[in-house]
Design an enzyme around this catalytic site. Structure first.
Site, PDB file in Angstrom:
ATOM      1  N   CYS A  28       0.838  -1.189   0.000  1.00 37.11           N
ATOM      2  CA  CYS A  28       0.000   0.000   0.000  1.00 37.11           C
ATOM      3  C   CYS A  28       0.883   1.253   0.000  1.00 37.11           C
ATOM      4  O   CYS A  28       1.664   1.451  -0.919  1.00 37.11           O
ATOM      5  CB  CYS A  28      -0.991  -0.029   1.154  1.00 37.11           C
ATOM      6  SG  CYS A  28      -2.326   1.191   0.975  1.00 37.11           S
TER       7      CYS A  28
ATOM      8  N   GLU B 137      -3.554  -8.186   2.985  1.00 36.54           N
ATOM      9  CA  GLU B 137      -4.080  -8.664   4.259  1.00 36.54           C
ATOM     10  C   GLU B 137      -5.595  -8.518   4.353  1.00 36.54           C
ATOM     11  O   GLU B 137      -6.217  -9.064   5.271  1.00 36.54           O
ATOM     12  CB  GLU B 137      -3.386  -7.942   5.425  1.00 36.54           C
ATOM     13  CG  GLU B 137      -3.875  -6.541   5.709  1.00 36.54           C
ATOM     14  CD  GLU B 137      -3.393  -5.484   4.721  1.00 36.54           C
ATOM     15  OE1 GLU B 137      -3.742  -4.311   4.907  1.00 36.54           O
ATOM     16  OE2 GLU B 137      -2.664  -5.843   3.764  1.00 36.54           O
TER      17      GLU B 137
ATOM     18  N   HIS C 295      -4.178  -4.094  -0.683  1.00 34.53           N
ATOM     19  CA  HIS C 295      -4.012  -4.631   0.668  1.00 34.53           C
ATOM     20  C   HIS C 295      -4.136  -6.148   0.630  1.00 34.53           C
ATOM     21  O   HIS C 295      -5.246  -6.681   0.675  1.00 34.53           O
ATOM     22  CB  HIS C 295      -5.089  -4.074   1.602  1.00 34.53           C
ATOM     23  CG  HIS C 295      -4.906  -2.640   1.971  1.00 34.53           C
ATOM     24  ND1 HIS C 295      -4.116  -2.242   3.024  1.00 34.53           N
ATOM     25  CD2 HIS C 295      -5.419  -1.506   1.416  1.00 34.53           C
ATOM     26  CE1 HIS C 295      -4.140  -0.919   3.120  1.00 34.53           C
ATOM     27  NE2 HIS C 295      -4.918  -0.451   2.154  1.00 34.53           N
TER      28      HIS C 295
END
Length: 206
Positions: free
Chosen positions: A79, A185, A183
């Site tokens: 990011c 995650e 992202h």
């Protein structure tokens, strides 16, 4: 062992949890000596480019990251962490790490209905055969939240793009330096696949 740069700017716990979920060992560190000696390094980040660079510089972490790369460590910026790999950003005019020949520019819509920030799930198109691309031809979707994007000097450094008011580079690869704008995650099985593949990298991949 994957070292996650712990400098108080980013989704550090979420990344560590996702790596743990795919069976990869991680540790968090804000110690320049530990980071300089790392073999696998992740630079997370959310928020403003200028603030993040100020924190890295103040803690001696910018030079430590560059030293790790010079020693052959594999680096993944996530990011804002991807944007920090560039030379400069329009967000405050700050200088970045300079590990990718690129600059970061604000997304300025040219089409009606295009919103800033680019937020939500987007289809990703891999344009180079790097470790980031899946082994199968299956399409992948990742979660985004960003108002700035990286513009590379060379198309050879662009690993993947997304169509958002024209093609935007959202993954880069130059030697052992890599970055993803999305992202992982927050991207469920697609993010798990990518982080697991990063954990398996050897030193100094193409």
């Amino acid at each position: 062992m994957i070292t996650i740069v712990n400098y108080g700017v980013g989704n550090i716990a979420s990344l560590a949890n996702m790596f743990d979920h795919v069976g990869a060992d991680t540790h968090l560190s804000g110690d320049p000596d530990v980071i300089a000696d790392a073999r696998h390094l992740v630079l997370p980040g959310v928020g403003a480019f200028g603030h993040a660079m100020a924190v890295l510089n103040a803690g001696g972490l910018s030079d430590a990251i560059r030293t790790a790369v010079d020693r052959g460590a594999v680096l993944l910026g996530v990011c804002l962490g991807m944007q920090l790999l560039a030379r400069t950003s329009e967000e405050g005019g700050a200088e970045g790490l300079g590990l990718i020949a690129a600059d970061v520019r604000r997304i300025v819509p040219s089409l009606p209905g295009v919103k800033v920030p680019n937020m939500g799930w987007r289809d990703v198109v891999y344009v180079r055969d790097t470790w980031m691309a899946p082994s199968s031809a299956a399409s992948e979707r990742f979660y985004f939240a960003h108002s700035y994007h990286m513009v590379c000097d060379s198309d050879a450094d662009v690993a993947a793009v997304v169509d958002y008011d024209g093609q935007k580079a959202i993954a880069v690869a130059h030697g052992a330096v890599h970055g993803v704008q999305f992202h992982p995650e927050k991207s469920h099985r697609f993010g798990m696949r990518l982080l697991a593949d990063f954990a398996r990298l050897e030193r100094g991949p193409v």
